[in-house]
Design an enzyme around this catalytic site. Structure first.
Site, mmCIF file in Angstrom:
data_model
loop_
_atom_site.group_PDB
_atom_site.id
_atom_site.type_symbol
_atom_site.label_atom_id
_atom_site.label_comp_id
_atom_site.label_asym_id
_atom_site.label_seq_id
_atom_site.Cartn_x
_atom_site.Cartn_y
_atom_site.Cartn_z
ATOM 1 N N ASP A 1 0.754 -1.120 0.027
ATOM 2 C CA ASP A 1 0.007 0.214 0.140
ATOM 3 C C ASP A 1 0.774 1.297 -0.040
ATOM 4 O O ASP A 1 1.690 1.466 0.963
ATOM 5 C CB ASP A 1 -0.834 -0.010 1.377
ATOM 6 C CG ASP A 1 -1.936 0.777 0.946
ATOM 7 O OD1 ASP A 1 -2.507 1.255 -0.107
ATOM 8 O OD2 ASP A 1 -2.814 1.321 2.036
ATOM 9 N N HIS B 1 -4.323 13.869 0.668
ATOM 10 C CA HIS B 1 -4.688 13.002 1.761
ATOM 11 C C HIS B 1 -3.543 13.009 2.538
ATOM 12 O O HIS B 1 -3.787 13.337 3.935
ATOM 13 C CB HIS B 1 -4.738 11.518 1.359
ATOM 14 C CG HIS B 1 -4.790 10.475 2.317
ATOM 15 N ND1 HIS B 1 -5.901 10.455 3.469
ATOM 16 C CD2 HIS B 1 -4.044 9.496 2.978
ATOM 17 C CE1 HIS B 1 -5.748 9.549 4.303
ATOM 18 N NE2 HIS B 1 -4.577 9.120 4.039
ATOM 19 N N GLU C 1 -11.006 3.940 2.983
ATOM 20 C CA GLU C 1 -9.899 4.936 2.201
ATOM 21 C C GLU C 1 -10.052 4.342 0.735
ATOM 22 O O GLU C 1 -9.945 3.478 0.286
ATOM 23 C CB GLU C 1 -8.620 4.184 2.515
ATOM 24 C CG GLU C 1 -8.514 4.853 4.064
ATOM 25 C CD GLU C 1 -6.853 5.053 4.450
ATOM 26 O OE1 GLU C 1 -6.458 5.827 5.107
ATOM 27 O OE2 GLU C 1 -5.759 4.273 3.833
ATOM 28 N N GLU D 1 -8.851 4.197 -2.845
ATOM 29 C CA GLU D 1 -7.734 4.108 -3.563
ATOM 30 C C GLU D 1 -7.936 3.443 -4.714
ATOM 31 O O GLU D 1 -8.764 2.558 -5.136
ATOM 32 C CB GLU D 1 -6.698 3.020 -2.874
ATOM 33 C CG GLU D 1 -6.627 3.629 -1.225
ATOM 34 C CD GLU D 1 -5.421 2.922 -0.447
ATOM 35 O OE1 GLU D 1 -4.526 2.211 -1.381
ATOM 36 O OE2 GLU D 1 -5.408 2.958 0.666
ATOM 37 N N ASP E 1 -9.386 0.439 1.298
ATOM 38 C CA ASP E 1 -8.159 0.042 2.339
ATOM 39 C C ASP E 1 -9.013 0.417 3.934
ATOM 40 O O ASP E 1 -8.684 1.272 4.272
ATOM 41 C CB ASP E 1 -6.909 0.866 2.369
ATOM 42 C CG ASP E 1 -6.107 0.589 3.415
ATOM 43 O OD1 ASP E 1 -5.920 -0.530 3.997
ATOM 44 O OD2 ASP E 1 -5.032 1.533 3.749
ATOM 45 N N ARG F 1 -9.273 3.474 12.816
ATOM 46 C CA ARG F 1 -8.396 4.587 13.154
ATOM 47 C C ARG F 1 -8.094 4.693 14.638
ATOM 48 O O ARG F 1 -6.839 5.003 14.948
ATOM 49 C CB ARG F 1 -9.249 5.764 13.011
ATOM 50 C CG ARG F 1 -9.869 6.049 11.526
ATOM 51 C CD ARG F 1 -8.518 6.220 10.641
ATOM 52 N NE ARG F 1 -9.037 6.490 8.961
ATOM 53 C CZ ARG F 1 -8.075 6.234 8.084
ATOM 54 N NH1 ARG F 1 -6.967 5.991 8.091
ATOM 55 N NH2 ARG F 1 -8.692 6.492 7.053
ATOM 56 N N GLN G 1 -5.199 1.997 14.976
ATOM 57 C CA GLN G 1 -4.082 2.596 14.236
ATOM 58 C C GLN G 1 -3.360 3.629 15.049
ATOM 59 O O GLN G 1 -2.137 3.494 15.117
ATOM 60 C CB GLN G 1 -4.614 3.255 12.719
ATOM 61 C CG GLN G 1 -3.375 3.670 12.016
ATOM 62 C CD GLN G 1 -3.995 4.241 10.729
ATOM 63 O OE1 GLN G 1 -5.269 3.957 10.369
ATOM 64 N NE2 GLN G 1 -3.187 4.810 9.990
ATOM 65 N N LYS H 1 -5.368 -2.224 9.764
ATOM 66 C CA LYS H 1 -5.656 -2.470 8.284
ATOM 67 C C LYS H 1 -5.826 -3.871 7.848
ATOM 68 O O LYS H 1 -6.383 -4.019 6.621
ATOM 69 C CB LYS H 1 -4.421 -1.750 7.415
ATOM 70 C CG LYS H 1 -4.027 -0.422 8.021
ATOM 71 C CD LYS H 1 -4.912 0.642 7.110
ATOM 72 C CE LYS H 1 -4.234 2.187 7.181
ATOM 73 N NZ LYS H 1 -4.979 2.857 6.273
ATOM 74 N N THR I 1 -9.460 -5.982 3.258
ATOM 75 C CA THR I 1 -9.107 -4.910 2.017
ATOM 76 C C THR I 1 -9.927 -5.206 0.864
ATOM 77 O O THR I 1 -9.901 -6.706 0.461
ATOM 78 C CB THR I 1 -7.702 -4.970 1.583
ATOM 79 O OG1 THR I 1 -6.759 -4.629 2.606
ATOM 80 C CG2 THR I 1 -7.366 -3.856 0.634
ATOM 81 N N GLU J 1 -10.720 12.470 7.342
ATOM 82 C CA GLU J 1 -10.635 13.819 6.760
ATOM 83 C C GLU J 1 -11.938 14.698 6.661
ATOM 84 O O GLU J 1 -11.970 15.720 6.920
ATOM 85 C CB GLU J 1 -10.060 13.727 5.322
ATOM 86 C CG GLU J 1 -8.437 13.249 5.167
ATOM 87 C CD GLU J 1 -8.186 12.645 3.712
ATOM 88 O OE1 GLU J 1 -8.393 11.505 3.471
ATOM 89 O OE2 GLU J 1 -7.770 13.340 3.018
#
Lengths: 434, 434
Positions: free
Chosen positions: B134, B141, B206, B208, B240, B244, B247, B260, B264, B381
């Protein structure tokens, strides 16, 4: 835990000074000149050819099932069978190879077909590695490295709660003996703000215990710490070659990447959990003030016997030392007792979010340094980040690895006379950058 | 770069509003009730069965070689063939499926055998993923997330030199439609010094771009940025999923791990480089003062046409919205133009240390946010780390994902009337923690 006892084998070389006495019986994948990879067991200076022995009718029942699962030249399917067939195979091998085996003559009648000399065998990776995870459970290493960056506060706040790990690169794991091409990459010269590109100038080794995952779990179904033993197939030595200058520049914010992915070396023999049983120890007591593990990491049997007493050694042999016929220089003498977390805790943590482990996955323990000088598992620690040079009998000095240098990892579990077992070697020689 | 043009197909649904007009022809692995996985091509609302078409004698030469390589129900061996057979297959498919195809009647005579409805097909992962990497090339971002931690200095010093990436977990990549079990894990409650264990409370998506690696390289042999195209098989959407809170507590010092690795998701169709050719764009000019890429990342053709104009969209559908028959709420409308590094640069960087890439390896681009509100590719975000709630037409609010929420990723390359192509969907619904 059973007692360490010694049983003689009719394979004479298994009774002397060897990593592979009858008590060990590690599994691996080998090939002979031009032949296809096949499964075998190390015994003294020989390899017992499991496929040939199966064809000779020496295995049936669960042991036969175990060997049949190895028929594609990989141990994955065998690993996935779990503990019972592995134990059955071990018991049958003890029966076949012990000194008073009733089958000794039948096996010997086949000459070298069933027992080729290990020197004639090329070793391969024992399994197809789907995912490789590198942990960081060597607390002395974490402290030593942390001190270089944060002298007053070497350990991060999560260390004593989380068995820290990260995903590694599976495609570049290779068996002992594979040369190490010095990587090129971006590095930030001291005092500069712009990087340059070129060969790594701070090439290092990392002394680790490798763990082969056995039976997998389904996606979304964690493995309890108390059930982890069923999911651990065996152990090896692992050298997590590291480019320190590339690492320092690239690793923020997502961790090491190209500084580690150029090569990871493993010793090719899988030392089973059964062989290591006599060398299990209680987890070292946590220092006063250290937190208890969270419940999902806590298991009484694991606390009582989840650690290992395995002596770990690193040797360096330079080009000049080879030319002068000098013995290898010992860089490190450490031990698995410096693991802050057990392998069962690593398995439970890795899967607690539902992450799927698969047979043949590889874990690295992280660098296993001891607290004393002479016990450090990397040059980064020994030379304090390249500040103190190591003097060699050849008259050379080293801060990091030079082209032509060879690093040799060894491991030994010490039992009563004759009952010690070893892991075989994990070697790699540095080639110049392209 | 060729012009975007539209050619009609005799498969009528390929000529209307669809992700899969004749210009697209993405490859995938599908199965039908009880059958084995096999390769196919999406065309309108149908799947063209490649294996069946091969048996019907519709492919020979390089196109036949391409389909033959797919016979084990995985695209890895086909990916490893490189560009030429892939282009031959595309040309043959265009010939077979265009409106004035001389073979139209032969194919139609087989009824639905060669063209089953996509609705009847279950999609699988297109390839066995050996390694998943990744990246973090979405600079907006990186800046948005960096601002949450370092308001004055959001980008780390290496960002504009190094295509930052990290190794991800390959075993937990799943195709669109796989449910997302909310992970359990350690988190540090605000203001506390000791972690607790329980279900993730800050579950996020996420957005991607996924990249499928084609032909691999040998260990120790880097892929030059100018040669990267030969090693890129195609593209997909990738979610992904990120925990949070887990993490934030685990990621120091080695990067994201369990936050993570629980899942996925990827869209199952491999959109080829050839289909994306008309949507290539020059790399956006680097802002004044940004450094030039180091030479190993610099290629004129890549600078001139290595970027893509692909519109990326994220939709949220909650349980209540489904019950009230409300349309999905758009969370994100972004674009691949916010990639600071091209895919060719990612390939060159990943292999510059000699790291071996293998056919079927998967790359994620990293979250692709734009600079404006409405373009942010994650809830982290959008809600500024959980501070601002999103209001939904159902009367609900969201800071992070709730059980029952479904996230849908879509992508679209906009051409002249009829010549737009899409990626299909990448969906996943949150299930409660175990």
């Amino acid at each position: 835990m059973s007692q360490v006892s010694f049983t003689r084998s009719w394979v004479e070389s298994a009774n002397g000074h060897t990593d592979f006495p009858l008590q060990n019986l590690p599994l691996g994948i080998f090939s002979m000149a031009g032949g296809a990879p096949r499964s075998g067991v190390a015994i003294g200076d020989r390899v017992f050819d499991l496929q040939a022995a199966l064809q000779a009718g020496l295995f049936d029942g669960a042991a036969g099932e175990a060997v049949t699962a190895m028929e594609n030249g990989q141990l994955n399917a065998f690993f996935d069978l779990g503990r019972t067939p592995r134990v059955a195979l071990r018991e049958r091998l003890l029966e076949l190879l012990r000194e008073d085996s009733p089958l000794r003559e039948k096996i010997q009648a086949e000459g070298e077909t069933l027992l080729p000399p290990a020197a004639d065998c090329q070793m391969h990776l024992p399994a197809k590695i789907n995912d490789y995870t590198d942990f960081y459970v060597g607390i002395e290493h974490a402290q030593n490295v942390g001190k270089l960056f944060r002298p007053d506060n070497p350990l991060l706040p999560n260390y004593k709660y989380v068995p820290i790990g990260y995903h590694g690169r599976a495609s570049t794991v290779r068996p002992s003996g594979t040369d190490v091409r010095r990587p090129n990459g971006q590095t930030l010269p001291a005092g500069q703000t712009e990087p340059t590109f070129g060969p790594c100038a701070r090439l290092d080794y990392e002394l680790e215990l490798g763990i082969w995952i056995g039976k997998g779990n389904a996606l979304g179904e964690p493995i309890a710490v108390g059930d982890a033993a069923e999911h651990i197939a065996g152990f090896c030595l692992l050298n997590d070659w590291s480019a320190r200058d590339i690492q320092a520049w690239e690793y923020q914010p997502l961790g090491p990447f190209l500084s580690k992915s150029f090569l990871t070396s493993v010793s090719p023999w899988v030392v089973t959990a059964e062989a290591l049983e006599p060398f299990r120890r209680p987890q070292p007591a946590r220092p006063e003030g250290d937190p208890q593990p969270l419940p999902y990491l806590l298991d009484k049997r694991d606390q009582a016997g989840g650690a290992f007493d395995i002596e770990l050694e690193v040797l360096l042999l330079t080009e000049a030392m080879r030319e002068q016929n000098l013995p290898a220089h010992r860089l490190t003498l450490s031990n698995t007792q410096y693991m802050y977390w057990t392998v069962a805790q690593m398995v439970a943590h890795h899967s607690v979010n539902g992450c799927q482990l698969q047979a043949g996955d590889l874990f690295g323990s992280g660098t296993l340094s001891g607290p004393e000088s002479g016990q450090f598992g990397s040059l980064l620690e020994i030379t304090e980040g390249g500040k103190k040079a190591i003097e060699l009998a050849s008259g050379e000095v080293r801060k990091f690895l030079e082209d032509g240098d060879e690093i040799i990892l060894r491991a030994r579990c010490r039992g009563e006379a004759g009952a010690s077992i070893g892991f075989g070697e994990c070697r790699g020689k540095i080639l110049p950058a392209r």
